[in-house]
Design a protein around this motif. Structure first.
Motif, short mmCIF file in Angstrom:
data_model
loop_
_atom_site.label_atom_id
_atom_site.label_comp_id
_atom_site.label_asym_id
_atom_site.label_seq_id
_atom_site.Cartn_x
_atom_site.Cartn_y
_atom_site.Cartn_z
N TYR A 330 0.80 -1.28 -0.04
CA TYR A 330 0.02 0.10 -0.04
C TYR A 330 0.99 1.23 -0.02
CZ TYR A 330 -3.97 -3.27 1.21
OH TYR A 330 -4.81 -4.19 1.47
N PRO A 331 0.45 2.28 -0.33
CA PRO A 331 1.13 3.65 -0.24
C PRO A 331 1.68 3.93 1.29
CG PRO A 331 -1.04 4.13 -1.32
CD PRO A 331 -1.03 2.63 -0.62
N ASP A 332 1.18 3.36 2.31
CA ASP A 332 1.85 3.64 3.57
C ASP A 332 2.42 2.28 4.18
OD1 ASP A 332 1.02 6.13 3.39
OD2 ASP A 332 -1.07 5.86 4.03
N ALA A 333 1.92 1.22 3.95
CA ALA A 333 2.41 0.01 4.45
C ALA A 333 2.60 -1.29 3.57
CB ALA A 333 1.27 -0.32 5.60
N VAL A 334 3.31 -2.27 4.17
CA VAL A 334 2.95 -3.58 3.43
C VAL A 334 2.65 -4.74 4.43
CG1 VAL A 334 4.63 -5.42 2.40
CG2 VAL A 334 5.66 -2.87 2.53
N VAL A 335 1.62 -5.39 3.72
CA VAL A 335 0.82 -6.35 4.91
C VAL A 335 1.13 -7.80 3.87
CG1 VAL A 335 -1.61 -7.10 5.29
CG2 VAL A 335 -0.83 -4.57 5.53
N ALA A 336 1.43 -8.94 4.80
CA ALA A 336 1.27 -10.10 4.37
C ALA A 336 0.15 -10.64 4.80
CB ALA A 336 2.48 -10.74 5.07
N HIS A 337 -0.65 -11.15 3.78
CA HIS A 337 -1.90 -11.75 4.15
C HIS A 337 -2.15 -13.41 3.60
CE1 HIS A 337 -6.45 -12.72 3.35
NE2 HIS A 337 -6.55 -11.75 4.40
N ASN A 338 -2.31 -14.14 4.69
CA ASN A 338 -2.45 -15.49 4.29
C ASN A 338 -3.75 -16.04 3.85
OD1 ASN A 338 -2.71 -18.39 4.33
ND2 ASN A 338 -0.79 -18.38 6.15
N GLU A 339 -4.10 -16.18 2.64
CA GLU A 339 -5.30 -16.62 1.92
C GLU A 339 -5.81 -18.07 2.66
OE1 GLU A 339 -4.70 -16.39 -2.21
OE2 GLU A 339 -5.60 -14.42 -2.13
N LEU A 340 -4.95 -18.90 2.97
CA LEU A 340 -5.68 -20.07 3.72
C LEU A 340 -6.38 -19.68 5.22
CD1 LEU A 340 -5.45 -23.31 3.65
CD2 LEU A 340 -3.61 -23.12 4.75
N THR A 341 -5.46 -18.99 5.93
CA THR A 341 -6.55 -18.57 7.24
C THR A 341 -7.15 -17.44 7.16
OG1 THR A 341 -4.62 -17.49 8.01
CG2 THR A 341 -4.25 -19.82 8.43
N GLY A 342 -7.09 -16.64 5.99
CA GLY A 342 -7.90 -15.50 5.94
C GLY A 342 -7.47 -14.17 6.85
N THR A 343 -6.19 -14.25 7.08
CA THR A 343 -5.91 -13.24 8.23
C THR A 343 -4.50 -12.92 7.63
OG1 THR A 343 -7.07 -14.60 9.92
CG2 THR A 343 -5.55 -13.11 10.62
N TRP A 346 1.33 -10.01 9.15
CA TRP A 346 2.34 -9.02 9.83
C TRP A 346 1.94 -7.84 8.61
CZ3 TRP A 346 5.59 -7.42 6.13
CH2 TRP A 346 6.02 -8.32 5.09
N SER A 347 2.28 -6.62 9.40
CA SER A 347 2.10 -5.32 8.71
C SER A 347 3.22 -4.54 9.02
CB SER A 347 0.89 -4.88 8.48
OG SER A 347 0.68 -4.41 10.05
N VAL A 348 3.91 -3.72 8.19
CA VAL A 348 5.02 -2.85 8.52
C VAL A 348 4.69 -1.39 7.72
CG1 VAL A 348 6.49 -3.66 6.87
CG2 VAL A 348 7.44 -2.47 8.80
N HIS A 349 4.79 -0.44 8.34
CA HIS A 349 4.66 0.93 7.93
C HIS A 349 5.84 1.26 6.87
CE1 HIS A 349 0.96 2.77 9.80
NE2 HIS A 349 1.38 2.15 10.90
#
Length: 405
Positions: A330-343, A346-349
């Motif tokens: 994203y413009p402000d952050a990076v998000v790791a999304h696990n599609e298996l667990t739907g959650t 981690w995320s970091v600005h």
């Protein structure tokens, strides 16, 4: 009285009837309760997989010396829906189940041999009657009903998976296999009859169930010394569309799992099971195929089997931990999304990222681009890995990394 009390009374009545009508002796009852302890431990372990709350930091398997990738599983957020009639199963609970079940799995068979008189002569000769199936069926049905009742009650929503109940059964198995037979032999020598002893065993079992039901915190206190439910730091998720998304390539995930499994088999504690497997294979191969070629083939087969199991474990863990991850920038952050667990895992600005480097290990230099990884370092000292995907250089440039070519 609720259903659990009626069920406890019914099981005790069946056991008492067995003593009075079918002449079940105290040693036979100990054997039945040994079977029940094994089934109950399995039930408890299965229930723990559905525990919704995170365990406290004290019971997390960080730094464990077990030859399994427990720590990575313990950090997985979210659950997997295995069926519409089941609650989500949480991968983070698997390490606690393994750490609790493995000691019991090692001792439970030995306890059965003790109870049947196959090892120690102080146990009277075991001759199971035809009605033994009725006793075993009774405890199995009871444990199954307990499992279904727990799922229906929703109790898993307020518990954490620490494996405590399963570890409790390890102590019970010790009492059944070692302490109780000696006590029964001593009481029999004092002249107490079989019927009286049998009813006393049934009464003791019913008494334990009653205490466990009325004072569950007392049973928990015998295993745990602190709070079992912990806090889980929320992961910040962002609304809107990401600037870019990078989906992990499962070829890279599975290749990394195979490499990790092989290296762990020869460089850590796993080396001892590998050598033991080779020794067993050498002996068996020599007996079946003859020396010397049979020994070589057997040793190779034994080593391959143990390493294969370790690799299989890594493959399953890799499939859960990183095989379904999408990295959203994203413009402000990076998000790791696990599609298996739907959650989100981690995320970091982005303004907290101090360094971005691409993979530089030996295997990355010789394997295709889908094995590449990206390491994000933050000003707070945290590190996060993005991998495995073939467009690592584009991700590095997008994040302002110096390692992109």
């Amino acid at each position: 009285m609720n259903r659990s009390v009626y069920r406890m009374a019914l099981v005790a009545a069946v056991m008492a009837a067995g003593v009075l009508r079918f002449e079940w002796g105290p040693h036979l009852l100990l054997f039945v309760y040994w079977v029940e302890a094994g089934v109950a431990a399995g039930r408890s372990a299965l229930q723990s997989l559905f525990a919704e709350l995170p365990p406290s930091e004290e019971y997390k398997p960080h730094g464990t010396r077990m030859p399994f990738p427990l720590e990575s599983l313990a950090d997985v957020r979210g659950g997997v829906q295995l069926g519409s009639w089941l609650p989500p199963m949480y991968p983070r609970n698997v390490p606690y189940v393994l750490l609790a079940v493995l000691p019991l799995a090692a001792f439970w068979p030995l306890a059965g041999l003790l109870l049947t008189g196959a090892i120690e002569p102080f146990v009277s000769e075991f001759a199971p009657p035809e009605t033994l199936a009725l006793a075993v069926l009774t405890v199995v049905v009871d444990q199954t009903a307990r499992f279904v009742g727990r799922l229906r009650s929703g109790a898993y929503e307020s518990t954490a998976a620490t494996g405590g109940n399963t570890r409790t059964y390890l102590g019970l198995v010790f009492v059944l296999a070692v302490v109780a037979p000696l006590a029964i032999d001593g009481v029999e020598a004092a002249g107490v009859g079989r019927v009286g002893l049998g009813l006393a065993v049934v009464g003791a079992r019913f008494g334990y169930d009653f205490v466990e039901r009325r004072h569950p915190e007392w049973v928990g206190a015998t295993v745990f010394s602190g709070e079992t439910v912990g806090d889980e730091r929320p992961v910040e998720t962002l609304d809107g569309e990401p600037v870019a998304s990078f989906k992990s390539d499962r070829r890279g995930t599975f290749t990394a799992a195979v490499i990790s499994g092989v290296l762990a088999s020869v460089l850590g504690l796993m080396l001892f099971p590998v050598l033991f497997g080779g020794l067993v294979g050498l002996l068996v191969g020599g007996e079946m195929l003859g020396a010397p070629s049979g020994r070589v083939i057997g040793a190779a087969a034994g080593v391959t089997a143990v390493v294969g199991v370790r690799v299989l474990v890594e493959l399953v863990v890799g499939w859960v931990v990183s095989g379904h991850v999408v990295y959203r920038v994203y413009p402000d952050a990076v998000v790791a999304h696990n599609e298996l667990t739907g959650t989100a895992q981690w995320s970091v600005h982005r303004d907290e990222i101090s360094d971005v480097t691409t993979s530089s290990d030996l295997f990355a230099a010789v394997l295709p681009a889908w094995y590449d990884t990206l390491k994000l370092s933050t000003v707070g000292g945290e590190t996060h890995k993005m991998g495995y995907f073939g467009d690592v250089d584009s991700a590095a440039r997008l994040l302002g990394g110096e390692g992109a070519s």
